[in-house]
Motif scaffolding. Sequence first.
Motif, short mmCIF file in Angstrom:
data_model
loop_
_atom_site.label_atom_id
_atom_site.label_comp_id
_atom_site.label_asym_id
_atom_site.label_seq_id
_atom_site.Cartn_x
_atom_site.Cartn_y
_atom_site.Cartn_z
N PRO A 71 0.80 -1.23 0.00
CA PRO A 71 0.00 0.00 0.00
C PRO A 71 0.83 1.28 0.00
N GLU A 72 2.10 1.18 0.40
CA GLU A 72 2.93 2.38 0.44
C GLU A 72 3.47 2.76 -0.93
N THR A 73 3.30 1.89 -1.94
CA THR A 73 3.85 2.11 -3.28
C THR A 73 2.98 3.09 -4.06
N GLU A 74 3.61 4.05 -4.72
CA GLU A 74 2.89 4.98 -5.58
C GLU A 74 2.61 4.28 -6.92
N PRO A 75 1.30 4.11 -7.30
CA PRO A 75 0.99 3.41 -8.56
C PRO A 75 1.51 4.21 -9.76
N SER A 76 1.99 3.49 -10.75
CA SER A 76 2.43 4.15 -11.98
C SER A 76 1.21 4.60 -12.78
N LEU A 77 1.45 5.42 -13.80
CA LEU A 77 0.35 5.91 -14.64
C LEU A 77 -0.36 4.76 -15.34
N GLY A 78 0.42 3.81 -15.87
CA GLY A 78 -0.19 2.68 -16.54
C GLY A 78 -1.04 1.83 -15.60
N TYR A 79 -0.56 1.67 -14.35
CA TYR A 79 -1.30 0.87 -13.37
C TYR A 79 -2.60 1.59 -12.97
N LYS A 80 -2.54 2.91 -12.86
CA LYS A 80 -3.75 3.67 -12.55
C LYS A 80 -4.79 3.52 -13.65
N VAL A 81 -4.33 3.57 -14.91
CA VAL A 81 -5.24 3.38 -16.03
C VAL A 81 -5.88 2.00 -15.98
N LEU A 82 -5.06 0.97 -15.68
CA LEU A 82 -5.58 -0.40 -15.59
C LEU A 82 -6.65 -0.51 -14.52
N LEU A 83 -6.40 0.07 -13.35
CA LEU A 83 -7.36 0.01 -12.26
C LEU A 83 -8.64 0.75 -12.61
N SER A 84 -8.52 1.89 -13.28
CA SER A 84 -9.70 2.67 -13.67
C SER A 84 -10.54 1.90 -14.69
N VAL A 85 -9.87 1.28 -15.67
CA VAL A 85 -10.59 0.48 -16.69
C VAL A 85 -11.28 -0.71 -16.02
#
Length: 587
Positions: A71-85
């Motif tokens: 949980p302490e890790t900052e998600p990358s932009l690609g990972y954020k997109v994956l989670l949003s999709v």
Amino acid sequence: MGEGIQTSANGWAMIAQVRFRELKTRIGLAAFIAVTAWFLSKGYWPAVWLGAVVVSQFFDWLAFRPLRRRPETEPSLGYKVLLSVTAAVNVLVYSSISAYLWVAGGEAGKLFAMVQVAGGLLHVSLHMHHVRPLLIAAVVPHSLYFLGLPIATAIVARRPEDVLIAIGGVLYMTHLVVAVRQSSSTTKALQDANAEAQAQRAAAEVASAAKSDFLAVISHEIRTPMNAVISAANLLRRTRLDREQREHVSMLLDAGDVLVGLLNDVLDLSKIEAGKMQLEASDMDLRDKLASLTRLWQPKAEANGVRLQVEIAPNVPEAVRTDPLRFQQMLFNLLSNAVKFTEDGTISVSVDWSEADGRLIVSVADTGCGIAPERLAGIFDSFEQADAGTTRRYGGTGLGLAISRRLAEIMGGRLTAESAVGQGSVFTLSLPVEAIVKAAKAPRRVVVDEASLKGRVILAADDHAVNRRILSLLLEPHGCSLVLVENGAEAVEAAMTQVFDAVLMDMQMPVMDGLEATSRLRAGGLNRRTPVIALTANAMDVHRAAWDAAGVHAFLTKPIDPALLAETLAEACAGRDPVAAVPAAVA
């Protein structure tokens, strides 16, 4: 969708944890919706939809899993997109049942479909408003169903009245936006308030630690020169003095006692305020304790022309279980207060016992000046006395009564006062104690005379030359030999080649402190069983605990009480064969 929305790693991780905790709830609710949809439509599509929901939820669980683990890790932009999709697809699948019910469920199905989507909008708005991308990804699919179904029906089926449903949906979503904004603002305010409270707490803890350190340092630094002053006065009193000189020495000792009492009061008050006051329960012979207090205060009362009397009710137990030191401290303060403010008449100590609730009731009544009603309520406050001129006339700081009341409350009791100006005061201590049928016999104190320490060889470690000289002057008249060293390292070195009857050990010393030196003595060698007596200006409870852990025989504080020092040494040496005396070496 709301103000103060978080986009940090903490917001993403929090939603990941929430979605994991609610996974079973979402699947259970989906099963209920599927059964309801089947009941309304009698078709097989609800079962297919339920299977699709389970599959989509599995992929949701899989996508958010790395963020839950770290949980302490900052998600990358690609990972954020994956989670949003992933969130958007889940909502599309989950709310697709509303489209089926809108078409195949009749009027009841349409109503159920709107309720289901409205509930979904509310759920994702409240749980995902911390992270804007996830909120948008979840709200948009819900909104397409919520507004699109009635609008599509109005156009395709030419039912313009269905537009009203869409307008109602817009109003609902408007209220939802306002509610989410308020929730987000409230959450942010709570987070800010919590952060401020945590910061203030941390600052208070730092200040408390600094205060404790300051008091420990001040206590040590004051006790060290006071030890020289009081010890020198005690030594001077042993010499031949005329009457005037003896009076001067008595004034020195009286002033020293006042300073030591004041220092102890300040330390006690700081411990009480910090919640670090520790109580110890043991059996106490009540009559012996009262007799010792009477012996102490009767001469001082008689010097003022005041009679001190003690009355103990017949039903008072022979002994009680309580904290003897704190009980004595409270009674000492009450008697000190009575003697200080009574110039003629009587001081009466009355002791009673309440068997119904197991309380010891001690009253100290005097015929002194009394306290005005408007001042009575404040006499138990720290640094308070009855009037501004009290300190100038009688001395003291007003700490004694404050400490006594707080001690009584810590011990589960209470301390109250009644007074009338010109007639006197009555202080009543009510304390819950355990009655003991027969008190345990106190250990017999060693009587010290000129021969008690004769022939004993004592190792004394102290880094102050004045303190070493004082020890020599206090103990050598008893016939013992002292080996004096300046620090713990020298004490350990001396103990490697010679057996001692006892060791006096200071705490703060250069090269090696007293605790480390004591640990090394205990580890092995000629003096591993030799009694070590801590003799230090570090007088706080934390220091006493450290010495106890090191395995000392006794803990004595400076300024030195000559009689107590000699008695403690005699008791420590009792039963040990004297070692061969050596010439004293003064460092």
